[in-house]
Design an enzyme around this catalytic site. Structure first.
Site: not given
Ligand code: SAH
Length: 448
Positions: A330, A405
């Site tokens: 993340e 999403c």
């Molecule tokens: N699976 C989790 C979060 C989903 S939202 C849940 O269900 O709660 C998507 C997440 O991806 C967010 O926390 C955001 O910070 C992270 N994110 C965005 N771009 C990213 C990247 N390039 N690499 C890793 N994480 C990323």
């Protein structure tokens, strides 16, 4: 056709933004708030080469799918653009978005399930980020009118948990009492930019974040003391955002009072959530989304599982006790710290989360020779990158469970996986955001 001209239109379709669509004299016309099957009198607003925008003057024949919610026009257009459509038709609208995308990609044979309805149709959001501005000489809260930064004052946010609305109004009144200036974005002056309030549905704990231009300002201690008296508030944080920017949160958080996090639960797993960490906003629907994804993963006790785009580890930690190992990544550091702390909090010893971009971490792991069984991906709207997809395939998973999403980027990515020997035959839409056009969907890719 001229601007301000009144025309009679038959609405035949809904755009992906849920605007009514009509065809008139060779033009496509988009009308806010109009529904398929309706005949309307409309005033032409903006006219382009092949399309135009119009607004309803009068509904001549009303659709049976219309519900007459008593919503301010701006709330309807800005916060809840599906609110005029019966809920079962909203679900159908979301399913159709996915069907249409698959059709455009020549994937008509893929089945699309019925959209899983949300247990709550209104008041479901566990978090609100509301702008604070000066309106008619006083500090106010509300939301920005669509495509603008004009604040429409509001106290009932409709899709937000009413307990959060209660706290927002109470904090607004405390700020007014101490004459705290609202942020002025033109001159980058004033003080409070946003109020960000989160509530745990499981514990009732509430976190209040004051997003402010300065780290400290007049009466901050008194204000903090008064906010701490609001029923159920357990955490008060100042987020410092000194920049002239549209980004809501600044980089630094300062705990003003109480706990640095709030605790929520998904299923029987507890999660501590820091101010900057992502947490799914529809508390009652999230476990249903995860159950669907986990059921599709068909996990085995020996499986090595990846939780990509993990947030605070909600998906990986929900399955950790049933598999051999979980690794996740993340990009937000406080969220990764939460994920690792949440593993400990729940007595989980086989899960580890690292900070980094998924498209960089995954290739590193693949290069190190990591082999996986199931990969969960849950990316933001822009979807995955080809680098991520190549590296994921290199670790040779049996299954990839894709939670999205934004079905448009999902369908694009699914095709890339197909080129590399993975296949899927069904997509299931899930309604995480009732009253809005946002579509969430889950699918599983299996190695051929
Ligand atoms: N699976 C989790 C979060 C989903 S939202 C849940 O269900 O709660 C998507 C997440 O991806 C967010 O926390 C955001 O910070 C992270 N994110 C965005 N771009 C990213 C990247 N390039 N690499 C890793 N994480 C990323």
């Amino acid at each position: 056709m001229k601007k301000n001209e009144i025309v009679e239109l038959d609405i035949t379709d809904l755009s992906y933004e849920a605007m009514g669509v009509a065809h008139y004299e060779g033009m496509t016309i988009f009308v806010n708030n109009a529904l398929p099957g309706e005949k309307i009198k409309a005033k032409l607003l903006k006219i382009k080469k092949n399309f135009a925008f119009a607004k309803i003057e009068k509904i001549i024949k009303e659709s049976p799918d219309r519900v007459n919610v008593k919503l301010n026009h701006w709330v309807q257009t800005g916060l809840a653009s599906l609110a005029h459509i019966k809920y079962d038709k909203q679900l159908e609208f979301k399913r159709n978005q996915v069907v249409n995308l698959l059709h455009k990609a020549d994937l008509d044979k893929i089945e699309v399930g019925q959209t899983l309805p949300s247990p709550q149709e209104v008041g479901y959001r566990n978090k609100a980020q509301v702008p604070v501005r000066k309106v008619k000489g006083q500090l106010d809260i509300g939301f920005f009118r669509r495509h603008s930064h004009d604040l429409v004052p509001l106290t009932n946010f409709f899709t937000t948990d009413p307990e959060i609305d209660r706290v927002l109004v109470a904090v607004r009144d405390i700020l007014r009492k101490y004459n705290v200036p609202a942020y002025d974005e033109i001159h980058n002056k004033g003080e409070i930019r946003y109020l960000d309030v989160r509530r745990s549905k499981a514990t009732g704990e509430i976190m209040v974040i004051l997003v402010a231009l300065h780290k400290d300002f007049e009466h901050l201690q008194d204000i903090t003391q008064e906010i701490s008296q609001i029923d159920k508030v357990t955490s008060i944080v100042l987020n410092h955002n000194p920049k002239k920017t549209n980004v809501i949160l600044g980089k630094k958080d300062y705990l003003l009072w109480g706990e640095p996090q709030i605790t929520d639960k998904i299923g029987d797993v507890s999660f501590k959530i820091s101010p900057q960490s992502f947490f799914q906003i529809n508390s009652l629907q999230t476990p249903r989304l995860y159950d669907l994804a986990i059921q599709k993963a068909d996990l085995k006790p020996d499986d090595v599982v990846i939780d990509a785009y993990s947030g605070i580890g909600t998906i990986g930690l929900s399955v950790a006790k049933h598999v051999k190992a979980v690794r996740g990544m993340e990009v937000i550091k406080p969220a990764v710290d939460d994920a690792n702390a949440n593993a400990k909090l729940n007595g989980i010893t086989n899960a580890e989360y690292v900070v980094g971009k998924a498209e960089e971490v995954m290739p590193r792991w693949a290069k190190e020779g990591l082999k996986t069984d199931v990969i969960f991906v849950d990316p933001p709207r822009k979807g995955l990158t080809p680098e991520f997809i190549d590296a994921a395939v290199e670790t040779d998973p049996k299954k990839i469970v894709y939670i999205s999403c934004n079905p448009a980027t999902m369908v694009r990515d699914l095709q890339l996986f197909q080129e590399q020997g993975y296949d899927f035959n069904e997509i299931d839409p899930v309604d995480m955001f009732p009253q809005t056009p946002h579509v969430e969907a889950v699918t599983v890719l299996e190695k051929k």
